[in-house]
Write a protein that holds these residues in place. Structure first.
Motif, PDB file in Angstrom:
ATOM      1  N   GLU A  56       0.818  -1.225   0.000  1.00 18.90           N
ATOM      2  CA  GLU A  56       0.000   0.000   0.000  1.00 18.90           C
ATOM      3  C   GLU A  56       0.844   1.265   0.000  1.00 18.90           C
ATOM      4  O   GLU A  56       0.449   2.280  -0.565  1.00 18.90           O
ATOM      5  N   ALA A  57       2.009   1.212   0.641  1.00 15.90           N
ATOM      6  CA  ALA A  57       2.887   2.384   0.716  1.00 15.90           C
ATOM      7  C   ALA A  57       3.720   2.567  -0.546  1.00 15.90           C
ATOM      8  O   ALA A  57       4.351   3.610  -0.721  1.00 15.90           O
ATOM      9  N   SER A  58       3.720   1.595  -1.419  1.00 17.08           N
ATOM     10  CA  SER A  58       4.528   1.654  -2.637  1.00 17.08           C
ATOM     11  C   SER A  58       3.933   2.638  -3.647  1.00 17.08           C
ATOM     12  O   SER A  58       2.725   2.599  -3.916  1.00 17.08           O
ATOM     13  N   PRO A  59       4.769   3.485  -4.237  1.00 15.80           N
ATOM     14  CA  PRO A  59       4.275   4.376  -5.299  1.00 15.80           C
ATOM     15  C   PRO A  59       3.671   3.609  -6.473  1.00 15.80           C
ATOM     16  O   PRO A  59       2.717   4.083  -7.093  1.00 15.80           O
ATOM     17  N   LEU A  60       4.187   2.434  -6.774  1.00 15.22           N
ATOM     18  CA  LEU A  60       3.607   1.621  -7.851  1.00 15.22           C
ATOM     19  C   LEU A  60       2.144   1.311  -7.565  1.00 15.22           C
ATOM     20  O   LEU A  60       1.289   1.366  -8.441  1.00 15.22           O
ATOM     21  N   PHE A  61       1.860   0.977  -6.310  1.00  9.34           N
ATOM     22  CA  PHE A  61       0.499   0.637  -5.914  1.00  9.34           C
ATOM     23  C   PHE A  61      -0.390   1.876  -5.903  1.00  9.34           C
ATOM     24  O   PHE A  61      -1.513   1.843  -6.409  1.00  9.34           O
ATOM     25  N   THR A  62       0.091   2.967  -5.330  1.00 14.59           N
ATOM     26  CA  THR A  62      -0.764   4.145  -5.208  1.00 14.59           C
ATOM     27  C   THR A  62      -1.125   4.730  -6.572  1.00 14.59           C
ATOM     28  O   THR A  62      -2.204   5.286  -6.732  1.00 14.59           O
TER      29      THR A  62
END
Length: 189
Positions: free
Chosen positions: A38-44
């Motif tokens: 969730e904290a990953s820029p890829l995910f956001t």
């Protein structure tokens, strides 16, 4: 890691370690992985994510897609069809069936989704190494899927518990496709 073990023996050792976790330990480590994802820029940034439904105590990602019910994010899950993976759109009312392998997968009548629509692919693995190579279950489904040139531009991340994140998997075959990184319960790349 012992280099004198076979691929089959290593797979068995890691699966045995995974199966020996208590339910509480499995859920705690899975929740940590979900927080890191969730904290990953890829995910956001991702609007469409291809993922998996947990099998044999793989890291459980269900908190990610159940939280996304009210967001604009779309999730796709695979079904094994012949020697390929076919992706289906997940919705809260998606009916799941059990495949010949014992894996939960979307009902064939559920809406399909093109893998080329994905912004992120979360790949189940028995183990991953620091170079991005993965040890799977041996069926070759993800090897075939990941070798498709139509998805080569989409970020891929393996998802494993930290004990299955190895310095090196020594048995790399010509068809093995390295992942772009790995999420564990201790880190994400």
């Amino acid at each position: 890691m012992q280099t004198n073990v076979s691929k089959k023996q290593l797979r068995h050792q890691i699966l045995a370690t995974r199966q020996s976790m208590t339910l509480q330990e499995w859920q705690l480590k899975s929740d940590r992985i979900c927080s890191i994802i969730e904290a990953s820029p890829l995910f956001t940034r991702a609007k469409t994510i291809l993922a998996y439904l947990s099998f044999r105590q793989e890291p459980d990602l269900s908190s990610l897609f159940s939280q996304s019910m009210n967001s604009q994010r779309r999730w796709g899950f695979p079904r094994c069809v012949g020697k390929s993976l076919v992706w289906h759109l997940w919705q809260p009312d998606t009916i799941l069936t059990i495949s010949n392998y014992g894996i939960a997968e979307p009902d064939p009548r559920s809406p399909s989704i093109e893998s080329t629509e994905a912004d992120l692919i979360l790949v189940p693995s028995v183990a991953c190494d620091h170079r991005g190579y993965r040890l799977g279950y041996g069926g070759g489904y993800y090897d075939r899927f990941l070798s498709s040139p139509t998805i080569s531009h989409i970020p891929t991340r393996g998802v494993v518990f930290d004990f299955a994140y190895l310095p090196e998997i020594p048995w790399i075959d010509p068809w093995d496709q390295p992942l772009g990184g790995v999420f564990t319960d201790h880190q994400g790349s």
